[in-house]
Write a protein that holds these residues in place. Structure first.
Motif, short mmCIF file in Angstrom:
data_model
loop_
_atom_site.label_atom_id
_atom_site.label_comp_id
_atom_site.label_asym_id
_atom_site.label_seq_id
_atom_site.Cartn_x
_atom_site.Cartn_y
_atom_site.Cartn_z
N VAL A 145 0.83 -1.21 0.00
CA VAL A 145 0.00 0.00 0.00
C VAL A 145 0.86 1.26 0.00
N LEU A 146 1.88 1.27 0.86
CA LEU A 146 2.59 2.53 1.11
C LEU A 146 3.86 2.70 0.30
N GLN A 147 4.33 1.60 -0.32
CA GLN A 147 5.51 1.79 -1.17
C GLN A 147 5.44 0.96 -2.44
N GLY A 148 4.29 0.38 -2.72
CA GLY A 148 4.20 -0.48 -3.90
C GLY A 148 3.52 0.17 -5.10
N GLY A 149 2.99 1.38 -4.91
CA GLY A 149 2.25 2.01 -6.00
C GLY A 149 3.05 3.09 -6.69
N GLU A 150 2.33 3.96 -7.37
CA GLU A 150 3.00 5.03 -8.10
C GLU A 150 3.68 5.99 -7.13
N TYR A 151 3.03 6.22 -6.00
CA TYR A 151 3.58 7.12 -5.00
C TYR A 151 3.89 6.35 -3.72
N CYS A 152 4.92 6.78 -3.01
CA CYS A 152 5.33 6.10 -1.78
C CYS A 152 5.27 7.04 -0.60
#
Lengths: 378, 287, 158
Positions: A145-152
């Motif tokens: 959730v917190l580092q796996g997407g476009e934004y971290c």
């Protein structure tokens, strides 16, 4: 380089070994000698909490818990067991990155404008001691959730970049546990550096040690240990097999995503709302709940401002505030949002469920609302 | 929090606003202004897609998502149309030329301009919902040949509440633009010679080819539900209708959780949704 | 007469009506033009006609002492107004004013009513179309009274 630590723990395969109490103590000392701050379970205010520890002596020896919906009790006996309890109200998100994070500060300039500066990121090289398999799964979910997407989240990333996970397998599940339903426990399978299984049979207390990453292997070689005997391996396997049949709760996870998706309208939500206090306890204790609110403040003179991110809950009215009112003004809508997010919408957002079966939301609900029972009633 | 993915070393600070300056303030209505902002310096200008939004920060007061209402083909200029409804928007509407504010963005998916190419385009706007659709009109006017018939149906509360009045009159009067513009108000006195009634009533006289038409709808959620019903009544399928939705937004980048709408995050899966992609959520309460 | 029948047949309100019924209606019909600002009818006077708007726009308005005219709804070509001529006490309760030059097909009330009663098939065909219009207009009125573009829609109904 950094990403490889967070995203893929390289597993170093080695024979499981056995440590005595002194060996475990040496392991903790070694972690500290390698620059880690130790954080582990301690007894605080009648519950297991996660706090900074100096070493083995700070661990809750002889303590065990009993948990039921809306009920948590600790008791102590003369057993030397260090991990005979399950999870308490806190989870490791207390340190990842914690309940309140300052994002930036703004300062008025003489010309009437302002500048914005970021505070230094508090890295914190934490070694988490005694992470349960369900909690490993929760950390892995938060990673996504917190580092796996476009934004971290940089604060999260900074903490996870140097984060040692010493896991402990659960040989004694609690009354509200259901990790076996999700396959997240009672045995750790991934996302750890080292994992212990506590054995208490004659000749006495010892710990089976298994390696989960290259970092774990580097630490492990620095402490005295013996190769585990076939008997010890069998005992460990037997304890974990038994534990998986002793879960206090079970959740029918097959098809749960679809079940919730098709029951947006269901009379049962109203029945939950009659009991739910909207207190947000479940979201605060949940190890995967990641929602934060951003608030802006100024100092008294009004020339300095800052923004902080702090844990928020979908059970508050402010959470869905829009144009002067709340989108989810009824408790039934807020409970539905929470449960549907955890067990259904999370799949669409992150490819997995947002629940690991730790049972905290059941234990710490003041009125004992049981997620597994509510799903069963739909 | 900031953007820390992409190329190592190239860290964009997504949670930290860039401080920018107000160039011009255009009063639109009694409570609504358009801020013309010197955009944050970016290579090639401040590029955005019609329908995207920025997070605007008023010093010490807080941050709000505001859609970009300017011309995507003119990236040296950044326009936001803001209505004073809450603490932060009230502060933003008080800004004067030269004042500073913070900007993060652009965020969100924007309107599917590619999908509208070669089709008739029906634009239905209500109230402030015209602001995120104005970039669509600018885009269409720049690339007029790529679209067939284009019609704008706009509903406002009273004649005094009509946004971008001069531009609407200009578009309406320019035959070479081939843009049909119809404006209606909910209430008016005898001195108003335009339409009175709801925007959906205008659709009865719209040219809606069931094939080859796409509709972009933006306005208060109830207005969009009525508009959807009207468009479906005239034969448009749910795959031909796009809406711009709104939920509480804090971070704008999918990390804070607030803007969830069913299985989606409005900030990055939206704010523009194809109607069929949200199932029947639009008519469900408290989603 | 034939021109009138054709105009009726092409009006969206009567689309699909049988020829014999159109013929019956044509017997009550007249074509009328209004200039900008002309009143089609005034509040309080006898409601004796139904109007099918062919071209131009007509607004329904009501006068409030101290405020002046309030426009309730403007009607477009294809719309129908003047339902009051079908029901007692046959009196207009709003004003109808042409916003721009308008061409209207008028059906005389005292001619129309007996024909609708005498021929239930025609009566139903016209009533069903009217009901559909009423339904549509009711929906518009609901949306309008929600005052959606207010800061808090639906909260304060003026």
């Amino acid at each position: 380089m950094v990403a490889s630590i967070c995203h893929a723990r390289e597993v170093a395969k080695r024979e499981p070994t056995i440590l005595g109490r002194e060996g475990l103590s040496a392991l903790l000392d070694t972690l500290r000698a390698n620059g880690y701050q130790l954080v582990g379970p301690v007894v605080r205010a009648g519950a297991i909490a996660y706090e900074a520890i100096a070493g083995l002596d700070d661990l809750p020896a002889g303590w065990s818990d009993s948990q039921e919906p809306g009920r948590y009790r600790l008791s102590r006996n003369d057993s030397p067991a260090l991990f005979a309890y399950t999870v308490g109200p806190q989870s490791w998100k207390k340190f990842l990155p914690g309940a309140v994070t300052t994002l930036w500060q703004a300062k008025r300039q003489p010309d009437g404008g302002f500048v914005i500066a970021e505070p230094p990121t508090a890295a914190g090289n934490y070694a988490f001691i005694g992470v349960r398999p369900c909690e490993l799964a929760a950390i892995s979910i938060q990673d996504r959730v917190l580092q796996g997407g476009e934004y971290c989240s940089t604060a999260y990333l900074a903490r996870r970049q140097k984060n040692f996970l010493l896991a402990v397998n659960c040989t004694r599940p609690g009354g509200t546990c259901f990790c076996h339903s999700w396959g997240t426990g009672p045995k750790a399978s991934a996302n750890f550096d080292l994992v212990l299984t506590e054995l208490l049979s004659p000749p006495g207390q010892r710990f089976l040690l298994e390696i989960g990453s290259a970092t774990g292997a580097e630490i492990a070689v620095q402490i005295p240990q013996q190769i585990a005997s076939p008997h010890e391996l069998a005992e460990s396997a037997q304890l974990l097999e038994r534990a998986s049949h002793q879960m206090g709760r079970t959740l029918a996870t097959a098809g749960v995503k679809e079940l919730l998706a098709r029951n947006i309208e269901h009379p049962h939500w109203e029945s939950v709302a009659e009991r739910c206090l909207g207190c947000a306890n479940c979201t605060m204790v949940c190890p995967t709940c990641f929602c934060t609110t951003l608030s802006d403040t100024t100092n008294l003179t009004g020339d300095q401002a800052e923004r902080v991110a702090s844990w928020d809950s979908c059970f508050t009215l402010a959470y869905s505030y829009l144009h002067g009112g709340s989108v989810r003004s009824s408790r039934q809508a807020r409970y539905r949002q929470w449960l549907t997010h955890k067990l259904s919408n999370w799949f669409a957002q992150f490819g997995e469920a947002g629940c690991v079966g730790c049972g905290r939301c059941i234990t710490w609900c003041p009125v004992g609302i049981d997620l597994t029972a509510e799903v069963g009633a739909l | 929090m900031k953007l820390a993915k992409s190329v190592p070393g190239a860290v964009t600070e997504a949670m930290v606003p860039e401080v920018v300056r107000v160039r011009q303030v255009i009063r639109e209505t009694g409570d609504t202004i358009t801020l013309n902002i010197a955009p944050p310096p970016r290579a090639g200008g401040f590029l955005f897609k019609p329908g995207q939004f920025n997070m605007l920060y008023a010093f010490g007061k807080g941050e709000v998502p505001i859609s970009i209402s300017g011309d995507p083909g003119h990236p040296s200029e950044l326009l936001h149309t803001v209505r004073a409804v809450g603490l932060v928007t009230s502060e933003l509407t008080k800004l004067q030329i030269g004042d500073r504010l913070g900007v993060r963005g652009p965020y969100g998916n924007g309107w599917p301009m590619e999908r509208a190419k070669g089709n008739d385009l029906v634009i239905v706007a209500g109230g402030l919902g015209l602001a995120p659709l104005r970039p669509v009109i600018y885009h269409v006017l720049r690339q007029r040949g790529e679209f067939r018939r284009v019609a704008l149906y706009y509903g406002a509360r009273t004649p005094q509440d009509i946004l971008f009045l001069h531009e609407l009159e200009h578009w309406r009067g320019r035959l070479d633009l081939d843009l049909s513009v119809e404006v209606t108000v909910d209430r008016a006195g005898a001195d108003w010679f335009g339409h009175v009634g709801v925007v959906t009533a205008l659709l009865a006289n719209a040219y809606l080819a069931t094939d080859g038409t796409v509709a972009f709808v933006c306005g208060p959620e109830i207005m969009m539900r009525f508009a959807v019903r009207e468009l479906e009544r005239y034969g448009l399928a749910r795959t031909q209708i796009w809406l711009s939705l709104e939920r509480n937004m804090k971070c704008g980048v999918g990390l804070c959780g607030h803007c969830q709408y069913g299985p989606t995050f409005v900030c990055h899966d939206g704010p523009v949704y194809r109607l069929d992609s949200i199932g029947d959520l639009l008519s469900r309460r408290e989603i | 007469m034939e021109v009138l029948e054709q105009l009726l047949a092409n009006h969206p309100f009567l689309l699909g009506l049988k020829a014999k019924h159109l013929n019956l209606l044509a017997g009550c019909a007249a074509r009328q033009e209004y200039g900008r600002g002309d009143f089609l009818f005034r509040e309080g006077t006898e409601a004796d006609q139904m109007f099918l708007l062919h071209s131009g726009r007509v607004t329904l308005e009501i006068h409030q002492p101290g405020i002046g005219e309030i426009q309730l709804e403007s009607l477009l070509p294809g719309d129908v107004l003047g339902w009051s001529c079908l029901f007692p006490p046959y009196r207009w309760h709003v004003d109808a004013r042409a916003l721009e030059p308008a061409v209207v097909l008028i059906l005389a009330g005292d001619c129309l009513r007996p024909k609708l009663d005498a021929d239930p098939e025609l009566g139903y065909a016209v009533t069903k179309r009217l009901l559909n219009k009423v339904h549509e207009r009711l929906e518009h009125v609901r949306m309008q009274r929600l005052d959606l573009y207010n800061v808090r829609p639906g909260e304060r109904i003026p």
